[in-house]
Write a protein that holds these residues in place. Structure first.
Motif, PDB file in Angstrom:
ATOM      1  N   PHE B  72      -4.873 -51.982 -44.614  1.00  0.00           N
ATOM      2  CA  PHE B  72      -5.864 -53.025 -44.348  1.00  0.00           C
ATOM      3  C   PHE B  72      -7.206 -52.336 -44.165  1.00  0.00           C
ATOM      4  O   PHE B  72      -7.338 -51.449 -43.325  1.00  0.00           O
ATOM      5  N   LYS B  73      -8.162 -52.712 -44.962  1.00  0.00           N
ATOM      6  CA  LYS B  73      -9.491 -52.097 -44.913  1.00  0.00           C
ATOM      7  C   LYS B  73      -9.437 -50.572 -45.033  1.00  0.00           C
ATOM      8  O   LYS B  73     -10.137 -49.850 -44.314  1.00  0.00           O
ATOM      9  N   GLY B  74      -8.559 -50.104 -45.897  1.00  0.00           N
ATOM     10  CA  GLY B  74      -8.499 -48.671 -46.166  1.00  0.00           C
ATOM     11  C   GLY B  74      -7.749 -47.843 -45.140  1.00  0.00           C
ATOM     12  O   GLY B  74      -7.770 -46.609 -45.189  1.00  0.00           O
ATOM     13  N   ILE B  75      -7.095 -48.539 -44.206  1.00  0.00           N
ATOM     14  CA  ILE B  75      -6.399 -47.847 -43.114  1.00  0.00           C
ATOM     15  C   ILE B  75      -4.938 -48.298 -43.091  1.00  0.00           C
ATOM     16  O   ILE B  75      -4.660 -49.479 -43.256  1.00  0.00           O
ATOM     17  N   THR B  76      -4.020 -47.376 -42.887  1.00  0.00           N
ATOM     18  CA  THR B  76      -2.616 -47.775 -42.770  1.00  0.00           C
ATOM     19  C   THR B  76      -2.423 -48.585 -41.496  1.00  0.00           C
ATOM     20  O   THR B  76      -3.016 -48.293 -40.463  1.00  0.00           O
ATOM     21  N   THR B  77      -1.568 -49.626 -41.617  1.00  0.00           N
ATOM     22  CA  THR B  77      -1.366 -50.528 -40.472  1.00  0.00           C
ATOM     23  C   THR B  77      -0.107 -50.209 -39.684  1.00  0.00           C
ATOM     24  O   THR B  77       0.175 -50.849 -38.687  1.00  0.00           O
ATOM     25  N   GLY B  78       0.681 -49.251 -40.163  1.00  0.00           N
ATOM     26  CA  GLY B  78       1.944 -48.941 -39.492  1.00  0.00           C
ATOM     27  C   GLY B  78       3.121 -49.693 -40.103  1.00  0.00           C
ATOM     28  O   GLY B  78       4.259 -49.450 -39.735  1.00  0.00           O
ATOM     29  N   THR B  79       2.830 -50.599 -41.029  1.00  0.00           N
ATOM     30  CA  THR B  79       3.929 -51.323 -41.681  1.00  0.00           C
ATOM     31  C   THR B  79       4.228 -50.685 -43.046  1.00  0.00           C
ATOM     32  O   THR B  79       3.551 -49.747 -43.466  1.00  0.00           O
ATOM     33  N   SER B  80       5.241 -51.170 -43.713  1.00  0.00           N
ATOM     34  CA  SER B  80       5.736 -50.503 -44.924  1.00  0.00           C
ATOM     35  C   SER B  80       4.719 -50.559 -46.071  1.00  0.00           C
ATOM     36  O   SER B  80       4.165 -51.596 -46.375  1.00  0.00           O
ATOM     37  N   ILE B  81       4.522 -49.416 -46.693  1.00  0.00           N
ATOM     38  CA  ILE B  81       3.556 -49.283 -47.780  1.00  0.00           C
ATOM     39  C   ILE B  81       4.272 -49.452 -49.117  1.00  0.00           C
ATOM     40  O   ILE B  81       5.240 -48.752 -49.401  1.00  0.00           O
ATOM     41  N   GLY B  82       3.797 -50.416 -49.896  1.00  0.00           N
ATOM     42  CA  GLY B  82       4.363 -50.625 -51.233  1.00  0.00           C
ATOM     43  C   GLY B  82       3.476 -49.978 -52.287  1.00  0.00           C
ATOM     44  O   GLY B  82       2.252 -50.122 -52.248  1.00  0.00           O
ATOM     45  N   ILE B  83       4.077 -49.236 -53.194  1.00  0.00           N
ATOM     46  CA  ILE B  83       3.303 -48.643 -54.291  1.00  0.00           C
ATOM     47  C   ILE B  83       4.005 -48.913 -55.615  1.00  0.00           C
ATOM     48  O   ILE B  83       5.227 -49.028 -55.672  1.00  0.00           O
ATOM     49  N   ARG B  84       3.212 -49.026 -56.670  1.00  0.00           N
ATOM     50  CA  ARG B  84       3.855 -49.152 -57.984  1.00  0.00           C
ATOM     51  C   ARG B  84       3.036 -48.453 -59.052  1.00  0.00           C
ATOM     52  O   ARG B  84       1.820 -48.270 -58.905  1.00  0.00           O
ATOM     53  N   ILE B  85       3.747 -48.077 -60.092  1.00  0.00           N
ATOM     54  CA  ILE B  85       3.154 -47.396 -61.243  1.00  0.00           C
ATOM     55  C   ILE B  85       3.769 -48.043 -62.477  1.00  0.00           C
ATOM     56  O   ILE B  85       4.992 -48.041 -62.646  1.00  0.00           O
ATOM     57  N   LYS B  86       2.922 -48.607 -63.318  1.00  0.00           N
ATOM     58  CA  LYS B  86       3.454 -49.258 -64.512  1.00  0.00           C
ATOM     59  C   LYS B  86       3.835 -48.221 -65.566  1.00  0.00           C
ATOM     60  O   LYS B  86       3.209 -47.174 -65.685  1.00  0.00           O
ATOM     61  N   ASN B  87       4.868 -48.535 -66.317  1.00  0.00           N
ATOM     62  CA  ASN B  87       5.200 -47.740 -67.496  1.00  0.00           C
ATOM     63  C   ASN B  87       4.408 -48.291 -68.673  1.00  0.00           C
ATOM     64  O   ASN B  87       4.444 -49.487 -68.941  1.00  0.00           O
TER      65      ASN B  87
END
Lengths: 353, 353, 353, 353
Positions: B72-87
């Motif tokens: 949130f606003k460039g800062i981790t909130t302590g909750t789970s971080i989702g990331i993805r990379i398209k093929n």
């Protein structure tokens, strides 16, 4: 989460220090209906225990195991199995001199910095004495794997110092106190160790563990590859510094053609991969090599500091193996058995009928 | 329990196949308050990604990462971080020929036997493509470790085939496409790989990863020793066949005196142990070596069977690295970062103030 | 270890906030060979989604699910399944007023104190929006349990405010927007909710979930009793404040004779125990009740403080359910399915053939 | 993964049957530096142990605890703590009659169907005897929580049969054998239990457990909400059939205004939520209620079947509590302590300084 458990379905949790009253373990996840008694475990413990050869530590422990739960009328009930092994031959005076010293290459320094306290009577949890419970738990796994899948797990000493001991025969392994498969090397090893002991020095070693008849399909994709899990369990043994699967370190110089295990209608043409492809067992022998550092407790004076940070010299007396790698054979067999057992159950969970 | 997660407090879970629409990961346990954006991750992904040098696979993936939760606003909130990379650059036709064939030394055979089904469009989960998410997760760990503890994790190619590349300088590592620290070896490597590619063959490699400024006290006793956990995480990388800590395999021939890292008031006199004693970090550099087998996909015909068990010959076309060990450098750095991050948090849990 | 995963073999990990671009989940441990497509999941998501009845939140989300990994040709491959649901109807302006206020009975206060940061655009991870992924994961579990064991999991609203809704028929449940099984109560509920909405107030509810055809033997002794695991999973749903198994809270006043389910040759004579004995399923229907607190976002002014600790009044505008307990029915069904699925696989691991 | 462990960082693993030689537990994750001796644990065990009041089971167990590892010079070392309690007063003859019968509402039937084998000497692992180790582990957690955070965990009997016992005073709780806080109810309870015992019947009960001074921030989002974890741990106690947090089951009929705990500059105006918001502790008292079914072993004949499926009548003789809910008070306190302890450490891991 803390470090005293291993396994996910077949789960081993241990406690006990080298100089406490006993070692104990709780083995959870053993399927019900397995015939099991103290003798099954004792056999493996006797292979590991100190004091029965002049080439290992002279601490004399009977390592008599007692199963105190999880068995009814000689059969596992499916509930948690409790085992314990009393410590008999404790000589705390051996250690009193090093109370305020950090023994180089021991865990003294790191334990004290981490926890702010250290059981200076001995190695505490970092002592190899702790591995007795691993061997006991491994004996249960070994029995299950043998009965259910005819899996056979055996190991041998493949190198001690500069003496290389190529595999010769499994019969030979149980005949000498070095787990050496090669009868031609025994004399050389005896001579070498005698000299070592006299000089107060120690030496490293390399061992090889092989699992036969492992069914195809053990191991989970990505992070829990069978090789990764084996690396974890073997590398958790005291003094382990390397772990290799199949051709191991030699793959760095192999080409694709050299390393390739071609597939024939009746199986693989070779086993460079050590029985694991894509992290999953392929039905070939699983081959694991591990190197163990020389015993840290030696009688040749070395520099260290005391707990006040002052320069000191240290000689580590006491009853130590000149080569801890030797007794690592039954321990590593046990660890491999624990890991395979866990994966046999994990396989059943997800892919079982 | 299935294999797609690693870590206990800093926990990385991944999904996605080489030929599916995207790769994704959920990174749980990141402490709140860490400044984090796509660029932090992209930098590391760019080091790993294929298609940017003629010495690696020509599959052209931008590997553009998108963080879609936990910030949130460039800062981790302590909750789970989702990331993805398209093929992006999928060419399924490359693989259609091998639909009914098992590629030797690939996971084809073991996946199909284990699961009864296999995504024959490519390696599926067993493809090295999966490691992109590891590198992304590792980038988060790296950033945290750098900011909080000034821990620096770097790696280099130490051997490719018979070319040994002793460490020379970290600056050099980022200047060539081989992560080679030794400028004198570059020409030799280029020449060697060109020849390899021409012949359709591949080669193994060995890499070295070093973590600097690791605080004393990371690692848990007995089964979750830091070395065991590192062995697990590095050995879980595709094609890894050996893992060594410190002097590694060489300890087998060392004596106790040779291996001993004496303790001086200002630190250790040497670092044979590779920064870990009794399974716990001792403040010295953590030194890890790993060997990777040659790429299995080669253009030199080999024997195999088809899914009906019949004898066949196979040539694996497609866009493959001639040496997967090269790109293993940023992946292994990421895995070491993930493991150290997990242990930094575990340390705080039990021994933190 | 952080809180965004549930299950040990069938393992669900989620991420995504109410006002981020999407929600996502990774479902690991799904056995290979299960026919699965987006439609299987969409059906359950439609039962949960907001905006389709005037008695629930007017946020209009299509909740269109996309499976992006773990499936090949419509069949699960045994690897991790990735799913995502985009957020469409986000109106952050709804929330801007409460940026510096703690909404009473919301997670605002506790999240900010715990993490030092809060995503004030909405509930973030504490929003019920997160449950969409639970329902998606539960749909996979439901399908597997139905196909493999004919297990049927259904739920209904058993109480809303002071209106008790005794069970009448499963057909009725899907005919009204309240999951009420009792046709005679519908009018009363409609009247009650209309009045509530007008007044800006909200109300609690109680629901009942029933699993039929659960095989005997699910659940593990001691800490992972089936009832304990169900309590965990149901109590993890937003707003849940009680959980009961079988006769639940009424057992406090029962005598042994009254509570006793006698055993007859063809089964149990009654089901006071709710299908679980000694923590293990006994083959009878598993009966679970749960109470949910009234929606915290109400339009009746209440006292609170701002982030500077100053006294303030608050009205929570926005698009909220007048009774969150209603939509808890499909969510609780999903959670029960997830827990039973995990235990079906755990049973296979330890006691399977 | 099997059921004999609880906790993630503070981790308790147990073994031992009601009629075996001993019960044991391994408690892992205890921070180093905690002063701890047998007496600290014995105090809590004495509160739970049978045979010391005529209103509980007449089995006379001293429940003498022995800590055998993890302590050095009276201080925890950070390694795994081993504890054991010998079984003294075993009378297997009490149980021989029911060898081939399933006792209604006991775990006999489900254990035998699950495992194919049952320890018919007694309840085995399903016996409440197992809870002694929970109380011992809980005593360690209680001590740590008290010393580090001044957290105080206490419980009382709030209902037995139709006798409601509203809270009066904590002093009273320890003065009577019922953990009843209300002196006016004691006579009534005594009279009621005497009558029950005479008739051979049993009765259910409800208890309340309260934790004071719990810091803000314990509990993890989504699946590991503090309430979910408490529900898990309390519901894992033998005979538990319901669990409530704060207003619990009563929230179903409350409106939003009634349930709302307004926030004032000096704290919350009320505590309907029971100290947990969004799954995270808010600093108020944590309030938990649980109902326990009547003791299953009663002397009033009931229908059952034998292991051959034949109709039988059963009377369960032996030494049983007329109301297991009474002794559930110290057990539930212990379980709440274990869960809070685990979350205190989890908080430190992710959000600690």
């Amino acid at each position: 989460m803390p470090g005293n458990s291993i396994g996910k379905i077949f789960k081993v949790t241990t406690c006990g220090e080298s100089h406490g009253p006993m070692l104990a373990g709780i083995i959870d996840g053993v399927p019900p209906g397995l015939s099991l008694n103290n003798k099954d475990i004792q056999y493996e413990l006797n292979r590991r225990r100190p004091g029965f050869s002049k080439f290992t530590s002279q601490r004399r422990e009977k390592d008599k195991v007692e199963i105190f739960s999880g068995i009814f009328k000689g059969i596992t009930t499916g509930t948690s199995i409790g085992i314990r092994i009393k410590n008999i031959d404790i000589r705390s005076q051996d250690y009193s001199e090093i109370k305020n010293l950090y023994r180089p290459n021991h865990a003294d320094y790191t334990y004290e910095k981490k926890y702010g306290i250290r059981d200076y009577r001995g190695g505490g949890r970092s002592s190899a004495r702790e591995t007795a419970i691993r061997v006991a738990a491994g004996a249960i796994a070994k029995k299950y794997l043998k009965l259910q899948h005819n899996i056979k797990i055996r190991g041998y000493l493949s190198q001690i110092g500069s003496i290389y001991c190529p595999f010769q025969s499994w019969e030979e392994v149980e005949k000498n106190p070095f787990f050496c498969s090669n009868s031609e090397k025994i004399k050389k090893i005896i001579h070498f160790i005698k000299k070592l002991k006299k000089s107060g020095n120690s030496v490293g070693a390399k061992i090889t563990i092989i699992a036969k008849n492992v069914p195809i399909g053990l191991g989970e994709p990505v992070f829990d590859r069978l090789n990764a899990e084996i690396a974890h369990s073997i590398m958790s043994i005291n003094a382990a510094k390397s772990i290799e699967i199949g051709d191991g370190i030699h793959v760095a110089k192999q080409t694709g053609v050299e390393h390739r295990d071609e597939i024939l209608p009746n199986g693989f043409s070779s086993n460079h991969s050590g029985g694991i492809l894509g992290g999953i067992s392929n039905g070939e022998e699983i081959i694991v090599h591990a190197a163990f550092k020389p015993t840290s407790s030696i009688k040749i004076p070395g520099k260290t500091i005391d707990t006040f940070g002052k320069k000191r010299f240290i000689i580590t007396k006491g009853r130590h193996d000149p080569c801890v790698g030797i007794r690592a054979v039954p321990i590593a067999e046990a660890m491999l058995a624990i890991t395979l057992m866990d994966h046999v159950l994990r396989f059943k969970a997800q892919c079982g009928k």
